[in-house]
Scaffold this motif. Structure first.
Motif, mmCIF file in Angstrom:
data_model
loop_
_atom_site.group_PDB
_atom_site.id
_atom_site.type_symbol
_atom_site.label_atom_id
_atom_site.label_comp_id
_atom_site.label_asym_id
_atom_site.label_seq_id
_atom_site.Cartn_x
_atom_site.Cartn_y
_atom_site.Cartn_z
ATOM 1 N N ILE A 85 0.862 -1.170 0.000
ATOM 2 C CA ILE A 85 0.000 0.000 0.000
ATOM 3 C C ILE A 85 0.901 1.223 0.000
ATOM 4 N N THR A 86 0.340 2.333 -0.366
ATOM 5 C CA THR A 86 1.174 3.522 -0.535
ATOM 6 C C THR A 86 0.997 4.496 0.616
ATOM 7 N N GLN A 87 1.916 5.411 0.686
ATOM 8 C CA GLN A 87 1.832 6.500 1.662
ATOM 9 C C GLN A 87 0.609 7.362 1.371
ATOM 10 N N GLU A 88 0.118 7.304 0.132
ATOM 11 C CA GLU A 88 -1.045 8.113 -0.252
ATOM 12 C C GLU A 88 -2.270 7.760 0.592
ATOM 13 N N LEU A 89 -2.433 6.481 0.934
ATOM 14 C CA LEU A 89 -3.569 6.093 1.780
ATOM 15 C C LEU A 89 -3.478 6.789 3.131
ATOM 16 N N LEU A 90 -2.307 6.831 3.681
ATOM 17 C CA LEU A 90 -2.127 7.513 4.963
ATOM 18 C C LEU A 90 -2.428 8.997 4.802
ATOM 19 N N LYS A 91 -1.943 9.603 3.748
ATOM 20 C CA LYS A 91 -2.196 11.028 3.506
ATOM 21 C C LYS A 91 -3.695 11.293 3.367
ATOM 22 N N GLU A 92 -4.388 10.379 2.698
ATOM 23 C CA GLU A 92 -5.829 10.554 2.508
ATOM 24 C C GLU A 92 -6.567 10.585 3.839
ATOM 25 N N VAL A 93 -6.253 9.633 4.714
ATOM 26 C CA VAL A 93 -6.965 9.586 5.996
ATOM 27 C C VAL A 93 -6.549 10.746 6.894
#
Length: 101
Positions: A85-93
């Motif tokens: 999974i990407t860091q983008e998921l963390l950024k989204e949340v």
């Protein structure tokens, strides 16, 4: 009386070598099992993180305390070699509002 003949010594060495080879095989099997378990654990953690992100994205907000917990979980996942999974998921949340609007 102890038999110290070369034949006896050779037999003992052969028996020890056989035991060592059996132990090597056991260690190899254990390592393979542990590797499979670690891979499975990593995959389960990845799925749980992705599910949590989707849940909070669906809600449209994420409480600040949960953001901190998710960040910790993501950091641990990446530190332990997770890369599915990407860091983008963390950024989204983390970019979601802290409260329902």
């Amino acid at each position: 009386m102890i038999d110290l003949s070369p034949e006896t010594a050779k037999g003992e060495r052969d028996a020890i070598r056989k035991d060592v080879e059996a132990l090597k095989d056991d260690v190899t099997e254990i390592k393979q099992t542990v590797d499979k378990l670690a891979t499975s654990d990593m995959a389960n953690r990845m799925l749980k993180l992705a599910d949590k992100v989707q849940y909070y994205k669906h809600l449209g907000y994420c409480p600040i305390g949960m953001k901190a917990l998710l960040k910790t979980e993501f950091d641990r996942y990446f530190a332990e070699g997770g890369n599915h999974i990407t860091q983008e998921l963390l950024k989204e949340v983390l970019s979601l509002p802290n409260e329902k609007i």
